[in-house]
Design a protein around this motif. Structure first.
Motif, PDB file in Angstrom:
ATOM      1  N   LYS A 205       0.865  -1.184   0.000  1.00  0.00           N
ATOM      2  CA  LYS A 205       0.000   0.000   0.000  1.00  0.00           C
ATOM      3  C   LYS A 205       0.900   1.233   0.000  1.00  0.00           C
ATOM      4  O   LYS A 205       1.769   1.371   0.856  1.00  0.00           O
ATOM      5  CB  LYS A 205      -0.903   0.015   1.234  1.00  0.00           C
ATOM      6  CG  LYS A 205      -1.835   1.222   1.301  1.00  0.00           C
ATOM      7  CD  LYS A 205      -2.674   1.184   2.569  1.00  0.00           C
ATOM      8  CE  LYS A 205      -3.663   0.029   2.522  1.00  0.00           C
ATOM      9  NZ  LYS A 205      -4.588   0.051   3.681  1.00  0.00           N
ATOM     10  N   VAL A 207       1.409   5.076   0.535  1.00  0.00           N
ATOM     11  CA  VAL A 207       0.838   6.243   1.215  1.00  0.00           C
ATOM     12  C   VAL A 207       1.676   7.458   0.827  1.00  0.00           C
ATOM     13  O   VAL A 207       2.843   7.560   1.208  1.00  0.00           O
ATOM     14  CB  VAL A 207       0.833   6.056   2.746  1.00  0.00           C
ATOM     15  CG1 VAL A 207       0.219   7.285   3.417  1.00  0.00           C
ATOM     16  CG2 VAL A 207       0.073   4.796   3.128  1.00  0.00           C
ATOM     17  N   THR A 251       3.761   7.351  12.721  1.00  0.00           N
ATOM     18  CA  THR A 251       2.425   6.922  12.299  1.00  0.00           C
ATOM     19  C   THR A 251       1.440   7.393  13.362  1.00  0.00           C
ATOM     20  O   THR A 251       1.799   7.542  14.542  1.00  0.00           O
ATOM     21  CB  THR A 251       2.323   5.395  12.149  1.00  0.00           C
ATOM     22  OG1 THR A 251       2.719   4.767  13.372  1.00  0.00           O
ATOM     23  CG2 THR A 251       3.184   4.899  11.008  1.00  0.00           C
ATOM     24  N   LYS A 307      -2.502  10.595   4.678  1.00  0.00           N
ATOM     25  CA  LYS A 307      -3.460   9.661   5.279  1.00  0.00           C
ATOM     26  C   LYS A 307      -3.416   8.314   4.561  1.00  0.00           C
ATOM     27  O   LYS A 307      -3.211   8.248   3.367  1.00  0.00           O
ATOM     28  CB  LYS A 307      -4.861  10.246   5.227  1.00  0.00           C
ATOM     29  CG  LYS A 307      -5.049  11.510   6.066  1.00  0.00           C
ATOM     30  CD  LYS A 307      -6.489  12.004   6.008  1.00  0.00           C
ATOM     31  CE  LYS A 307      -6.668  13.246   6.854  1.00  0.00           C
ATOM     32  NZ  LYS A 307      -8.062  13.757   6.832  1.00  0.00           N
ATOM     33  N   VAL A 308      -3.645   7.252   5.334  1.00  0.00           N
ATOM     34  CA  VAL A 308      -3.639   5.901   4.771  1.00  0.00           C
ATOM     35  C   VAL A 308      -4.916   5.691   3.964  1.00  0.00           C
ATOM     36  O   VAL A 308      -6.006   6.013   4.445  1.00  0.00           O
ATOM     37  CB  VAL A 308      -3.539   4.842   5.890  1.00  0.00           C
ATOM     38  CG1 VAL A 308      -3.650   3.443   5.284  1.00  0.00           C
ATOM     39  CG2 VAL A 308      -2.257   5.013   6.663  1.00  0.00           C
TER      40      VAL A 308
END
Length: 308
Positions: A205, A207, A251, A307-308
């Motif tokens: 993913k 980010v 995070t 933001k994720v």
């Protein structure tokens, strides 16, 4: 054997320039016979250096021929006044005692006691009132002229050798510069290829963290492996950290910042491996902290966030 690494070591360029040791020369020749890739690269390097030499060669000066002939002196040489006159009367010589007819003259002079041979020597008549004829060998003039030509050509050869050596040094420096540029391009290509494979992998993913008010032009991407929770950072644009400072990744988990480790001081075009992320991470951010990191982020020195 890593053929590409051997080619990139620079030994082929040194072989062509003639700067390798006898052992290295034998090694290159042996390797070029074994591996076609090395032989092809060696021929390409030789061709490039030959083209360079032809492009920058310097022809002999146009005035060299005139200069050489201008320094050749073929004026007649006269017998020194101090030399004893020699009679050329053949009949008188026959009547005289043979032991008294040969007299020693200065170097390069020869007494005619018999019939002269015009094809082998040049005859000059003494213009003094003492009379007599002196023969100077024809080769003497040509030997003097040849020595002058040799000296001029030798000097010109030394100058050309010096120029060629300078050109070789410049070519070697250019080769090193070109090699560094090629290595940098290859490094960038490998880095971009690795990034592309990570971006295409569905297990990761990405980010994207955009620049904040502190540094609007900054951009960093966090590549998060959702299976192992490992995080890699791709720093696309971030100002160099000032002396005594270091960037730190965070995070946001349940509204609280969690330390993900500090970034290397040299982060350009490098994938930085950070600490494992919490599966519940909602955002990533980077702040500028003191060297070694801080237990809590300095919010006013936050450079990027995503933001994720």
């Amino acid at each position: 054997m890593n053929i590409q690494a051997y080619i990139e070591s620079g030994i082929l360029e040194e072989y062509v320039l003639g700067t390798v040791s006898p052992q290295e020369k034998q090694e290159v020749e042996c390797m070029s016979h074994i591996y076609p890739e090395i032989k092809e690269e060696l021929m390409r390097t030789e061709s490039a250096l030959e083209q360079y030499a032809l492009k920058y060669q310097t022809p002999p000066p146009a005035s060299l021929k005139e200069t050489l002939f201008a320094q050749m002196n073929f004026d007649e040489v006269t017998k020194p006044e101090s030399a004893e006159p020699i009679s050329t009367d053949v009949s008188a010589l026959e009547e005289a005692d043979r032991e008294n007819t040969i007299k020693i003259l200065p170097v390069t002079e020869q007494i005619i006691t018999e019939e002269p041979v015009a094809t082998e020597s040049t005859v000059f008549t003494n213009e003094s009132n003492t009379g007599g004829t002196v023969i100077y060998p024809a080769w003497a003039k040509f030997a003097a002229a040849a020595s002058i030509i040799f000296a001029l050509l030798f000097g010109w050869s030394v100058l050309k050798t010096s120029d060629l050596k300078k050109q070789n040094e410049e070519l070697a420096a250019s080769s090193e510069t070109l090699k560094s540029e090629v290595d940098e391009i290859k490094k960038d290509a490998e880095y971009n290829e690795t990034l592309a494979s990570l971006y295409r992998n569905p297990n990761y993913k990405v980010v994207k963290m955009a620049g904040l008010e502190k540094s609007p032009q900054s951009a960093v991407a966090a590549i998060w492996d959702t299976k192992t929770n490992e995080v890699l950072l791709d720093v696309q644009n971030l100002p160099a950290a000032p002396q005594g400072k270091q960037y730190q990744l965070w995070t946001i988990v349940d509204g609280k910042p969690v330390d993900m480790g500090v970034l290397d001081q040299e982060f350009s075009k490098k994938l930085l491996k950070m600490k494992q992320a919490n599966p519940g991470a909602a955002a990533f951010a980077i702040t500028l902290e003191k060297t070694g990191g801080s237990p809590s982020p300095t919010m006013e020195d936050m450079f990027v966030m995503g933001k994720v």
